[in-house]
Enzyme design. Structure first.
Site, PDB file in Angstrom:
ATOM      1  N   THR B 131      -9.727 -12.098   6.471  1.00 25.85           N
ATOM      2  CA  THR B 131     -10.041 -10.886   5.541  1.00 25.85           C
ATOM      3  C   THR B 131     -11.931 -10.988   6.397  1.00 25.85           C
ATOM      4  O   THR B 131     -12.316 -12.359   6.485  1.00 25.85           O
ATOM      5  CB  THR B 131      -9.742 -11.513   4.613  1.00 25.85           C
ATOM      6  OG1 THR B 131      -9.074 -10.746   3.851  1.00 25.85           O
ATOM      7  CG2 THR B 131     -10.373  -9.845   3.972  1.00 25.85           C
ATOM      8  N   PRO B 133     -15.157  -8.629   6.940  1.00 29.22           N
ATOM      9  CA  PRO B 133     -16.444  -7.423   6.103  1.00 29.22           C
ATOM     10  C   PRO B 133     -15.767  -6.374   5.959  1.00 29.22           C
ATOM     11  O   PRO B 133     -15.198  -4.723   5.845  1.00 29.22           O
ATOM     12  CB  PRO B 133     -17.586  -7.678   6.546  1.00 29.22           C
ATOM     13  CG  PRO B 133     -17.894  -8.948   6.707  1.00 29.22           C
ATOM     14  CD  PRO B 133     -16.827  -9.629   7.200  1.00 29.22           C
ATOM     15  N   GLY B 136     -10.585  -5.656   5.857  1.00 25.46           N
ATOM     16  CA  GLY B 136      -9.622  -5.401   5.143  1.00 25.46           C
ATOM     17  C   GLY B 136      -8.489  -5.420   4.523  1.00 25.46           C
ATOM     18  O   GLY B 136      -7.432  -6.327   5.370  1.00 25.46           O
ATOM     19  N   PHE B 161     -14.244 -13.787   1.532  1.00 27.13           N
ATOM     20  CA  PHE B 161     -12.632 -14.122   0.338  1.00 27.13           C
ATOM     21  C   PHE B 161     -12.122 -14.831   0.629  1.00 27.13           C
ATOM     22  O   PHE B 161     -10.917 -14.871   0.058  1.00 27.13           O
ATOM     23  CB  PHE B 161     -12.402 -12.551  -0.273  1.00 27.13           C
ATOM     24  CG  PHE B 161     -13.508 -11.188  -0.203  1.00 27.13           C
ATOM     25  CD1 PHE B 161     -14.583 -11.149  -1.191  1.00 27.13           C
ATOM     26  CD2 PHE B 161     -13.395 -10.316   0.181  1.00 27.13           C
ATOM     27  CE1 PHE B 161     -15.745 -10.033  -1.462  1.00 27.13           C
ATOM     28  CE2 PHE B 161     -13.595  -8.370  -0.188  1.00 27.13           C
ATOM     29  CZ  PHE B 161     -15.318  -9.179  -0.791  1.00 27.13           C
ATOM     30  N   ILE B 162     -12.568 -15.954   0.983  1.00 28.85           N
ATOM     31  CA  ILE B 162     -11.910 -16.908   1.192  1.00 28.85           C
ATOM     32  C   ILE B 162     -12.014 -17.594   0.160  1.00 28.85           C
ATOM     33  O   ILE B 162     -12.419 -18.748  -0.056  1.00 28.85           O
ATOM     34  CB  ILE B 162     -12.664 -17.630   2.932  1.00 28.85           C
ATOM     35  CG1 ILE B 162     -12.131 -16.771   3.791  1.00 28.85           C
ATOM     36  CG2 ILE B 162     -10.913 -19.191   3.231  1.00 28.85           C
ATOM     37  CD1 ILE B 162     -11.591 -15.900   4.321  1.00 28.85           C
ATOM     38  N   ASP B 249       4.328 -12.700   4.185  1.00 23.47           N
ATOM     39  CA  ASP B 249       5.495 -12.319   3.078  1.00 23.47           C
ATOM     40  C   ASP B 249       6.059 -12.625   2.003  1.00 23.47           C
ATOM     41  O   ASP B 249       6.785 -12.486   0.877  1.00 23.47           O
ATOM     42  CB  ASP B 249       6.465 -12.168   4.110  1.00 23.47           C
ATOM     43  CG  ASP B 249       7.718 -11.153   4.415  1.00 23.47           C
ATOM     44  OD1 ASP B 249       6.957 -10.065   3.806  1.00 23.47           O
ATOM     45  OD2 ASP B 249       8.832 -11.248   5.014  1.00 23.47           O
ATOM     46  N   GLN B 288       4.416  -0.408 -36.119  1.00 19.81           N
ATOM     47  CA  GLN B 288       5.157   0.369 -35.485  1.00 19.81           C
ATOM     48  C   GLN B 288       4.414   0.540 -34.192  1.00 19.81           C
ATOM     49  O   GLN B 288       5.547   0.494 -32.880  1.00 19.81           O
ATOM     50  CB  GLN B 288       5.944   1.796 -35.945  1.00 19.81           C
ATOM     51  CG  GLN B 288       6.940   2.014 -35.478  1.00 19.81           C
ATOM     52  CD  GLN B 288       7.580   3.551 -36.092  1.00 19.81           C
ATOM     53  OE1 GLN B 288       6.786   4.294 -36.246  1.00 19.81           O
ATOM     54  NE2 GLN B 288       8.528   3.576 -36.086  1.00 19.81           N
ATOM     55  N   GLU B 372      -4.140 -10.410  -0.866  1.00 18.74           N
ATOM     56  CA  GLU B 372      -2.932 -10.099   0.351  1.00 18.74           C
ATOM     57  C   GLU B 372      -2.287  -9.386   0.121  1.00 18.74           C
ATOM     58  O   GLU B 372      -1.183  -8.870  -0.162  1.00 18.74           O
ATOM     59  CB  GLU B 372      -2.203 -12.057  -0.304  1.00 18.74           C
ATOM     60  CG  GLU B 372      -2.474 -13.045  -0.646  1.00 18.74           C
ATOM     61  CD  GLU B 372      -1.713 -13.490  -0.753  1.00 18.74           C
ATOM     62  OE1 GLU B 372      -0.470 -13.843  -0.322  1.00 18.74           O
ATOM     63  OE2 GLU B 372      -1.990 -15.221  -1.248  1.00 18.74           O
ATOM     64  N   SER B 375      -1.970  -2.996  -3.572  1.00 15.92           N
ATOM     65  CA  SER B 375      -0.944  -2.069  -3.760  1.00 15.92           C
ATOM     66  C   SER B 375      -0.930  -0.934  -2.701  1.00 15.92           C
ATOM     67  O   SER B 375       0.010  -0.547  -2.598  1.00 15.92           O
ATOM     68  CB  SER B 375      -0.968  -1.808  -5.086  1.00 15.92           C
ATOM     69  OG  SER B 375      -1.194  -2.412  -5.770  1.00 15.92           O
TER      70      SER B 375
END
Lengths: 388, 388
Positions: B131, B133, B136, B161-162, B249, B288, B372, B375
């Site tokens: 990754t 800047p 991403g 972000f490592i 993967d 409940q 990784e 979504s």
């Protein structure tokens, strides 16, 4: 109803926006966040400008305006910064109970100080292990000579820190009652009374600048005239107070949702990936559309609840308030969560602020009654009065 | 309680390892969970305990000093190890996954011998640097470039972000070797050691969660890397994107296992809280909704478990599970966020206190939907496969 803001409300809104622009500077907020410090200086300035207790009558240091204007201010403050905003808009937490049910001298003694930014007020209702079931409060107040003797512990007391001036304490004044809620009364207890001890709640999910603590009352003696309203009617007062404060919570959540939206929307309009601005992906457009729709709906419901409260002179509608809190709170959480997603990895980094808006929103959603408690209140009112 | 689903067959040897992991979680990791959160670091003796169990080399073949676990077995360990603070798993995560698998899959015999035993023993921690800047989700858009100059490569660029960059001695760095070909033959995976000239690790990011696990920026300024440090040797120049994708993967399945472990822990905390509510005299009929929320958690985790282990089994049979792994990651990680959110409602105000743990899980699992492959990226992968 109409949601067009009239000229004077637009002026208030603009004044708060200017204030936010001038005072909520990034480096100032960062400094506060580093030490989880209450925004003392900004609070004083907000009070000077009349943004605290604007709904108190002029005689008590306010502007004689309504729940609506108070909500409008909270919305803009929390939009500007969720953490600083929630501190300022909750500076008088519990003061409305005095405003609606207190005696002249109780109001004279405390409301001007709250509005003037010299003290914070804290509502002390729930207790360790009690959760939202505050009607079963175990803290006791017993008449002893010329005063009341209060014993017990209250948890999640907002503003329980060095700036606190007084607490509004829910305590049991009658034990042998068919329903636990019927034997409760509320009391005004100065924060510096002997026997009042505060312990900070420790690290929390959000609203980290706001002092929240457990307050212990160890044989605390207060004068007889410190009871607020009639004896054994405390539950009704607290219920009425919650109906009002849920509108404020809804407005805070609304502002947080809007603030998270502002930040993520600006980001997706500028950020490029795959050779395209992110905003030009259909999925992104549909996400921001969904966020904006929820925010508008939350705004309508919150404004309606506020307007209805003012129309009934501060008697807030249980159902509308709960609906506003439920919906705006959820909106703030969902919009905050989506804002993080839109920023990708940056969303997880404190510097980009949306993760903090999300955390603050979820914290607000847990206070003044969870979603479950709001649904219970709505259903109770529906069963009583039907829909429309 | 340590559990391996009854329909999953494992060796006695693995069963012992799994039980040992469970014991470690309960007797050592969990009691220290809040300390790790507060101090933002894992004590070195705790890391040693992870080393002793061989957890830094789970998928590394036995011939190179690893445990040689199957995918199913590795997921079982992750599910067990994440029923506490997520940072422990993160500490071993890069060495088992993205940080070392490039060498396992595509490394030369010499590279495998040189690095894998030290990675598997935990002597050296690895990290994975893809990754940037501006790259991403759009990983092919990287700018970090490597040019051959005699007997070494010269790397220039920034990575962000490592994970574990603070501890790592060995970095798998993905860089451009052909600006025009990019992902189609122009990207190469390098082995860069800490201390190589021109390579610096920046300050840790301040994040929403995973407070005891850190991400950093990496700066390469005319960084000189020996010619042979291309993963797989000079013949693999230009094959780095394929290596990177292969590595991701299995990472997606691991994320699913971690999200499942966290969800199960949160469920357990909710059950305990609900029991406390009942014991404190809260009327059963007022709980409940909590019970329904718990049931929903059980339904979701049950489904998640089937997906996860089914896909892991397929992978062990040698099938390509790209689409399925993406489905597992999306379902499990979004589930974990939903479950933590619902859990806070069950805990009411108590939920917002870090001391009660659930809010920590809410913040920690939020990252799983971002790294990784977000979504959104997973959905692109899934849909692409379907339309094809």
């Amino acid at each position: 109803m109409t949601v067009e803001l009239d000229k004077s409300r637009l002026q208030i809104q603009k004044a708060v926006r200017d204030f936010v622009k001038g005072e909520f500077r990034k480096e100032v907020v960062e400094k506060l966040l580093e030490g989880n410090a209450f925004p003392e200086a900004i609070w004083k300035k907000a009070a000077e400008l009349g943004f605290i207790g604007i709904h108190f009558p002029e005689a008590y240091g306010g502007a004689g305006l309504g729940v609506f204007e108070n909500a409008l201010i909270a919305e803009e403050l929390c939009r500007g910064d969720s953490s600083v905003g929630c501190c300022l808009s909750r500076a008088g937490c519990g003061a409305e109970l005095l405003l609606r049910f207190g005696t002249e001298s109780q109001k004279q003694a405390w409301l001007p100080k709250v509005a003037g930014g010299s003290v914070l007020c804290g509502a002390a209702f729930t207790e360790p292990g009690l959760g939202n079931d505050i009607a079963r409060s175990q803290t006791t107040a017993v008449k002893a000579g010329d005063g009341w003797l209060i014993n017990g512990a209250k948890s999640f007391v907002v503003n329980a820190g060095p700036q606190a001036g007084c607490y509004i304490v829910l305590a049991r004044t009658a034990a042998d009652v068919p329903e636990p809620a019927r034997g409760l009364s509320t009391f005004l207890v100065e924060a510096d009374r002997p026997g009042v001890k505060v312990a900070d709640a420790g690290r929390k999910l959000g609203c980290r600048l706001m002092p929240i603590g457990e307050v212990c009352f160890d044989r605390v003696r207060v004068p007889l005239e410190h009871r607020v309203g009639p004896e054994n009617r405390g539950w009704e007062q607290v219920a009425a107070f919650l109906n009002e404060s849920r509108i404020l919570a809804a407005a805070q959540a609304l502002g947080m949702a809007q603030g998270a939206f502002d930040r993520s929307f600006a980001y997706v309009k500028q950020r490029e990936q795959f050779g395209t601005k992110i905003i030009d992906f259909q999925v992104t457009r549909h996400k921001v559309a969904e966020m904006a729709t929820k925010i508008e709906a939350a705004r309508l419901l919150t404004y309606q609840a506020a307007q209805s409260s003012d129309a009934k002179k501060g008697k807030s509608d249980a159902r509308l308030s709960a609906m506003a809190k439920l919906y705006a709170g959820r909106t703030a959480v969902e919009v905050g969560d989506e804002a993080i997603q839109l920023l990708g990895g940056y969303g997880y980094i404190q510097d980009y602020e949306v993760e903090r808006f999300f955390r603050d929103a979820k914290t607000i959603e847990l206070f003044d009654g969870t979603r479950g408690t709001q649904r219970t209140a709505i259903a109770e009112d529906l069963v009583k009065r039907g829909l429309r | 309680m340590s559990t391996i689903p009854i329909d999953i067959e494992v060796s006695e040897e693995f069963r012992r390892l799994h039980a040992e992991v469970g014991d470690l979680v309960r007797t050592s990791l969990e009691p220290m969970s809040l300390q790790v959160e507060a101090e933002e670091r894992i004590p070195e003796e705790t890391v040693d305990a992870l080393r002793r169990l061989g957890l830094f080399g789970m998928p590394v073949p036995k011939a190179y000093g690893g445990l040689g676990l199957t995918t199913v077995e590795e997921m079982l360990v992750y599910e067990e190890l994440t029923q506490t603070n997520a940072c422990y798993r993160s500490r071993i995560g890069t060495s088992n996954g993205i940080g070392s698998m490039g060498i396992v899959y595509d490394g030369t015999e010499e590279q495998k011998r040189a690095y894998l035993p030290r990675i598997a023993s935990g002597e050296i921690t690895t990290a994975f640097a893809l990754t940037e800047p501006d790259a991403g989700s759009d990983a092919a858009n990287i700018r970090t470039a490597a040019g051959l100059a005699g007997d070494h490569w010269v790397l220039n660029g920034n990575k962000v972000f490592i994970t574990n960059a603070g501890e790592a001695r060995l970095f798998t760095v993905i860089a451009l070797t052909d600006e025009k070909k990019r992902a189609r033959g122009g990207v190469t995976a390098f082995i860069v050691e800490r201390g190589m000239p021109g390579f610096t690790v920046g300050a840790a990011d301040v994040k929403m969660g995973l407070k005891g696990s850190h991400t950093h920026e990496l700066v390469f300024k005319d960084c000189r890397v020996p010619r042979d440090n291309v993963i797989g040797g000079m013949e693999k120049v230009g094959q780095g994107f394929r290596t990177a994708m292969k590595v991701l993967d299995k990472g997606r399945l691991s994320m699913g296992a971690c999200a499942l472990g966290a969800s199960r822990k949160v469920m357990q905390l909710c059950c305990e809280h609900l029991r406390r509510k009942l014991a404190s005299g809260r009327p059963k009929e007022s709980l409940q909704a909590d019970q329904f929320a718990l049931a929903d958690m059980a339904i979701q985790t049950y489904a998640a478990r089937q997906m996860l282990y089914h896909t892991a089994r397929l992978r062990d049979q040698g099938r390509t599970v790209t689409q399925e792994a993406s489905m597992v990651k999306v379902f499990c990680t979004e589930m974990a966020s939903r479950i933590a959110d619902a859990a806070l409602d069950i805990l009411e105000e108590d939920g917002c206190l870090t001391a009660n743990q659930v809010e920590m899980f809410l913040r920690d699992v939020r990252l799983y939907r971002l790294y990784e492959g977000t979504s959104e990226i997973q959905r692109i992968v899934i849909a692409r496969g379907l339309v094809k």
